[in-house]
Design an enzyme around this catalytic site. Structure first.
Site, mmCIF file in Angstrom:
data_model
loop_
_atom_site.group_PDB
_atom_site.id
_atom_site.type_symbol
_atom_site.label_atom_id
_atom_site.label_comp_id
_atom_site.label_asym_id
_atom_site.label_seq_id
_atom_site.Cartn_x
_atom_site.Cartn_y
_atom_site.Cartn_z
ATOM 1 N N HIS A 366 -9.130 -2.684 -7.279
ATOM 2 C CA HIS A 366 -10.536 -2.644 -6.888
ATOM 3 C C HIS A 366 -11.212 -3.992 -7.025
ATOM 4 O O HIS A 366 -12.101 -4.347 -6.266
ATOM 5 C CB HIS A 366 -11.269 -1.591 -7.708
ATOM 6 C CG HIS A 366 -10.664 -0.240 -7.541
ATOM 7 N ND1 HIS A 366 -10.979 0.823 -8.328
ATOM 8 C CD2 HIS A 366 -9.755 0.201 -6.661
ATOM 9 C CE1 HIS A 366 -10.272 1.863 -7.943
ATOM 10 N NE2 HIS A 366 -9.524 1.507 -6.940
ATOM 11 N N ARG A 509 -16.608 5.164 9.530
ATOM 12 C CA ARG A 509 -15.320 5.823 9.690
ATOM 13 C C ARG A 509 -15.172 6.824 8.551
ATOM 14 O O ARG A 509 -15.397 6.481 7.383
ATOM 15 C CB ARG A 509 -14.189 4.806 9.646
ATOM 16 C CG ARG A 509 -12.843 5.488 9.752
ATOM 17 C CD ARG A 509 -11.712 4.510 9.835
ATOM 18 N NE ARG A 509 -11.453 3.886 8.555
ATOM 19 C CZ ARG A 509 -10.508 2.959 8.366
ATOM 20 N NH1 ARG A 509 -9.804 2.538 9.394
ATOM 21 N NH2 ARG A 509 -10.307 2.439 7.188
ATOM 22 N N GLU A 608 -4.942 4.552 16.834
ATOM 23 C CA GLU A 608 -3.970 3.902 15.957
ATOM 24 C C GLU A 608 -2.568 4.474 16.148
ATOM 25 O O GLU A 608 -1.590 3.876 15.733
ATOM 26 C CB GLU A 608 -4.377 4.099 14.487
ATOM 27 C CG GLU A 608 -5.674 3.407 14.126
ATOM 28 C CD GLU A 608 -6.216 3.865 12.789
ATOM 29 O OE1 GLU A 608 -6.217 3.069 11.857
ATOM 30 O OE2 GLU A 608 -6.646 5.042 12.690
ATOM 31 N N ASN A 631 -4.080 -2.736 13.227
ATOM 32 C CA ASN A 631 -3.265 -2.864 12.002
ATOM 33 C C ASN A 631 -2.260 -1.722 11.939
ATOM 34 O O ASN A 631 -1.086 -1.923 11.659
ATOM 35 C CB ASN A 631 -4.137 -2.815 10.740
ATOM 36 C CG ASN A 631 -5.211 -3.882 10.752
ATOM 37 O OD1 ASN A 631 -5.106 -4.837 11.499
ATOM 38 N ND2 ASN A 631 -6.237 -3.722 9.931
ATOM 39 N N ASP A 632 -2.741 -0.532 12.224
ATOM 40 C CA ASP A 632 -1.828 0.612 12.214
ATOM 41 C C ASP A 632 -1.069 0.731 13.526
ATOM 42 O O ASP A 632 0.134 0.965 13.533
ATOM 43 C CB ASP A 632 -2.602 1.909 11.930
ATOM 44 C CG ASP A 632 -2.784 2.108 10.429
ATOM 45 O OD1 ASP A 632 -1.789 1.985 9.700
ATOM 46 O OD2 ASP A 632 -3.916 2.350 9.995
ATOM 47 N N CYS A 679 -10.969 -3.176 16.061
ATOM 48 C CA CYS A 679 -11.397 -3.544 14.711
ATOM 49 C C CYS A 679 -10.238 -3.860 13.770
ATOM 50 O O CYS A 679 -10.411 -3.935 12.564
ATOM 51 C CB CYS A 679 -12.298 -2.463 14.122
ATOM 52 S SG CYS A 679 -11.498 -0.863 14.007
HETATM 53 C C1 PEP Z 1 -6.495 -0.584 11.592
HETATM 54 O O1 PEP Z 1 -5.566 0.192 11.349
HETATM 55 O O2 PEP Z 1 -6.416 -1.518 12.411
HETATM 56 C C2 PEP Z 1 -7.765 -0.450 10.880
HETATM 57 C C3 PEP Z 1 -8.809 -1.185 11.200
HETATM 58 O O3 PEP Z 1 -7.798 0.439 9.848
HETATM 59 P P1 PEP Z 1 -7.293 0.085 8.375
HETATM 60 O O4 PEP Z 1 -6.927 -1.387 8.374
HETATM 61 O O5 PEP Z 1 -8.420 0.399 7.469
HETATM 62 O O6 PEP Z 1 -6.116 0.976 8.247
HETATM 63 MG MG MG Z 2 -5.908 1.955 10.177
#
Ligand code: PEP
Ligand code: MG
Length: 752
Positions: A366, A509, A608, A631-632, A679
């Site tokens: 954290h 989200r 995602e 990212n995912d 994002c």
């Molecule tokens: C993503 O997966 O791109 C995303 C923005 O979500 P997180 O990074 O929180 O999994």
């Molecule tokens: Mg994600």
């Protein structure tokens, strides 16, 4: 009670010996004699740490006198060496059968079978080892181990005084500590900083271990506990904390622990046994630390860490200081800690705090989440940093290169200063763009939004000039707490976010827990592949109460305003429909209760999971916006764990498969007139963002530090040639397009 009286009597005798006349050696000889008699042991020996990590027999009652100053053991060698190496006690009924037993003929110890040894500790460092031995196979009790540990505390004063060995030998790491040193660690937040070392838990030097007047010590302990508790109350009452938020939740837990009866009782007992209040707190703190090293359950570890933090606070109160001595802090400092809680980091003056180095710490700790919001570089897992650094040393935190320099040489200092100056120049030029639009040279507008998750992030909305919050990761505030927040606690935080944003849109989200984002108070999820396991909307739908409460809180917070809700990890339309039905039900209920409803509601999803691509036509008619979480998405496309450093460079999101997929998503959204955002981290990298704009993205959401560089890129970009380059995507080479895009940027003067 009897034990306490006996212990007090012994400690008083030892104190008299320590305060008496005679050389240090004579006093030590007397101490081992008294201890042997008191513990009914045939042998009591004291080993002292010498330069080069060698333990030398300094005094003994029972072993042969000619072994004194002759018998030497390396740390880790023999049972005495093991006690020093592990900094923990050892009690064995049959010592000679232990694999680490090292026989030294000069001592004549072959006749003694049982052994109990404890480290002589001071400020977390081992200064020696105190041992008792018995001829019989004796099982030493917990109480006896504790009693010997208390005696070792008394001896620590003598060992640290410089009277037994010269103070030069006592220097940390035996001399090498004062040389420039480089340590490797793990990047918990990128960046570079230089400053003066401040130790998070300033080592409290306990000047007196044995109480003159135990009653008076009890009164002092009680007064310090009261002072600490009311200081925590005062902090809680401060205006910016009273309103709620992550800092408050952590402090609330502190308040609860500060009243923990078991903890207070253990300290009181230690004072009753004859220790001063400081020594009693130290003793309980040492025990907590020893327990921590054995516990692997993350929840219990955090609880123990809280108790350790409280003990440090208590020491400061006993010393008559308040916890953070602001005035004494250097103007630019690097904080060094074993580990720390997020609230503690916030205790420090944010203007002077330049970086953080932790001996422990993981990217999901954290404190790392808070440090990211504060935008300071953080290195974790810097092994033994606390042993190697001295308060006041110059320290460089180079998180980009995952290293820390202690007492850096002149040339390193100069190189760092040059890099910092360059960055400062860049920052200033980005800051100058704050109020300018993110418009390309050919007049196309690109909306740049912020990724956020803590109240601490909100000021970045103003200082970056972002157009809104494109992704508010609500799980962060859940992760900062020690229990589930109630609906009204959540609502009050969401309301503050909306209030701060004003007219700027905020996309909330819903909870994306699971994967690497675990809640310490939720039963551990034992998935073999957590990223592809029970997480995000899957938990939301299976545990509807959790999601329902969150939706209720969002509806309440957005009364009379615009509410944008986004569901994470949707893999098929049915999941969206189920989540949406929950939202509708909550709206209906809120309406039935007569509450004021949001003025407008927009529902979107995160794209995602690749499977969703083939459901786009039906999906787009059901949503108000779509946000791509690369990212995912990229980790699933390449089947490459996003957290695995070995794979980090292996697959590039700026490559044909990813861009091809994203351009088709962009086309579908455009045709269906559904606003599209991206994002993932890609959005914040200027070159990647350029590619995204080239395939049709017009809204990007990113970390605060990326807004400036991405805006500079956008403002220098001419779209037509970029679109032409990317139009033939399918025919481009299959691997990375990074080189090609770099060439493009250079040829077209795009600022990367
Ligand atoms: C993503 O997966 O791109 C995303 C923005 O979500 P997180 O990074 O929180 O999994
Ligand atoms: Mg994600």
């Amino acid at each position: 009670m009897e034990a306490a009286t006996g212990s007090r009597r012994l400690l008083r005798r030892l104190r008299d010996v320590m305060a008496g006349s005679g050389t240090a050696q004579e006093r030590l000889n007397e101490v081992v004699r008294i201890v042997a008699a008191d513990m009914v042991a045939e042998v009591c020996s004291c080993y002292v740490m010498r330069a080069g990590e060698v333990l030398e027999l300094f005094a003994t009652e029972g072993l042969r006198p000619e072994a004194v100053h002759r018998t030497r053991l390396r740390v880790g060698e023999g049972l005495v060496g093991v006690v020093a190496a592990t900094a923990s006690p050892l009690a064995l009924a049959d010592a000679q059968s232990h694999p680490d037993f090292a026989y030294r003929p000069e001592t004549g110890e072959e006749v003694y079978h049982s052994l109990m040894g404890v480290p002589i500790l001071r400020g977390g460092r081992v200064l020696g080892v105190l041992v008792v031995q018995n001829r019989t196979q004796r099982n030493y009790t917990e109480d006896e181990i504790e009693a010997l540990q208390t005696i070792a505390m008394v001896l620590a004063e003598l060992a640290a005084s410089g009277e037994l060995v010269s103070p030069v030998e006592l220097a940390p790491s035996n001399g090498i500590g004062l040389l420039p040193t480089r340590l490797d660690g793990v990047k918990l937040n990128a960046g570079l900083a230089i400053g003066v070392a401040v130790l998070h838990e300033p080592r409290v030097v306990i000047r007196q271990v044995v109480a003159e007047d135990p009653q008076a010590e009890l009164v002092r302990l009680r007064a310090a506990i009261d002072a600490m508790q009311s200081a925590i109350d005062d902090l809680l009452a401060q205006s910016d904390i009273a309103a709620g938020g992550e800092h408050r939740d952590v402090l609330e837990t502190y308040r609860m622990f500060a009243a923990d009866r078991g903890w207070l009782q253990r300290m009181t007992d230690a004072v009753r046994s004859g220790l001063t209040a400081e020594a009693a707190v130290q003793k309980v703190q040492d025990e907590t630390r020893a327990r921590m090293s054995k516990v692997s359950d993350p929840y219990l570890r955090e609880r123990l860490a809280d108790l350790e933090d409280l003990a440090s606070r208590l020491q400061q109160h006993l010393a008559g200081r308040h916890f953070a001595v602001e005035a004494a802090l250097p103007s630019e400092f690097i904080l060094i800690a074993r580990s720390m809680g997020p609230a503690e980091l916030l205790d420090y003056d944010r203007r002077r705090l330049k970086g953080l180095v932790l001996e422990e710490g993981s990217p999901t700790a954290h404190v790392a989440v808070v440090a990211r919001a504060l935008d300071i570089p953080v290195i974790g897992r810097a092994k033994d940093v606390l042993e190697k650094v001295e308060a006041g040393d110059l320290v460089v935190v180079d998180a980009d290169e995952q290293q820390v320099f202690l007492r850096p040489s002149e040339d390193i200092q100069q190189a760092v200063a040059a890099r910092l100056e360059l960055r400062l120049g860049q920052r200033l030029s980005y800051a100058a763009l704050r109020n300018l639009p993110a418009t390309t040279r050919c007049g196309t507008c690109v909306a740049l939004q912020l990724n956020a998750g803590l109240l601490l992030d909100l000021p970045h909305l103003d200082d970056t000039g972002a157009e809104g919050v494109g992704l508010f990761r609500t799980e962060l505030l859940f992760m900062m707490r020690h229990d589930f927040p109630t609906v009204s606690q959540q609502a009050s935080i969401y309301r503050r976010v909306l209030e701060h944003a004003g007219e700027r849109p905020v996309t909330f989200r819903t909870l994306d827990i699971g994967g690497d984002k675990l809640l310490p108070y939720m039963a551990e999820i034992e998935d073999e592949n957590p990223a592809m396991g029970w997480r995000a909307i899957r938990i939301g739908l299976d545990r509807p109460a959790l999601l329902r409460q969150q939706l209720r809180a969002l509806i309440r917070a957005a009364a009379g305003r615009r509410l944008r809700v986004m569901f994470p990890m949707i893999a098929e339309i049915g999941e969206l429909d189920a989540a949406r039905a929950m939202l509708d039900l909550e709206l209906e209920r809120a309406g039935a209760r007569g509450g004021s409803l949001p003025a407008k509601i927009e529902v979107g999803i995160m794209f995602e999971v690749p499977a969703l691509f083939w459901e786009l036509p039906q999906l787009l008619s059901r949503i108000d916006f779509l946000s791509v979480g690369t990212n995912d998405l990229v980790q699933f496309l390449f089947a490459a764990d996003r957290g695995n450093p070995r794979l980090a460079e292996r697959y590039d999101p700026v490559s044909v498969p990813v861009l091809q997929l994203l351009s088709e998503v962009a086309r579908a959204c455009d045709a269906a007139k559904v606003p599209l955002t991206l994002c993932g981290e890609m959005a914040g990298q200027p070159l990647d963002a350029m590619a995204l704009i080239g395939i049709g993205f017009r809204t990007l959401s990113m970390a605060p530090a990326s807004i400036g560089p991405v805006k500079a890129m956008v403002r220098s970009l001419e779209l037509a040639p970029l679109e032409a380059l990317l139009a033939g995507l399918a025919t481009l080479p299959p691997r990375t397009l990074r080189g090609k895009l770099h060439d493009f940027a250079r040829d077209h003067a795009v600022a990367l």
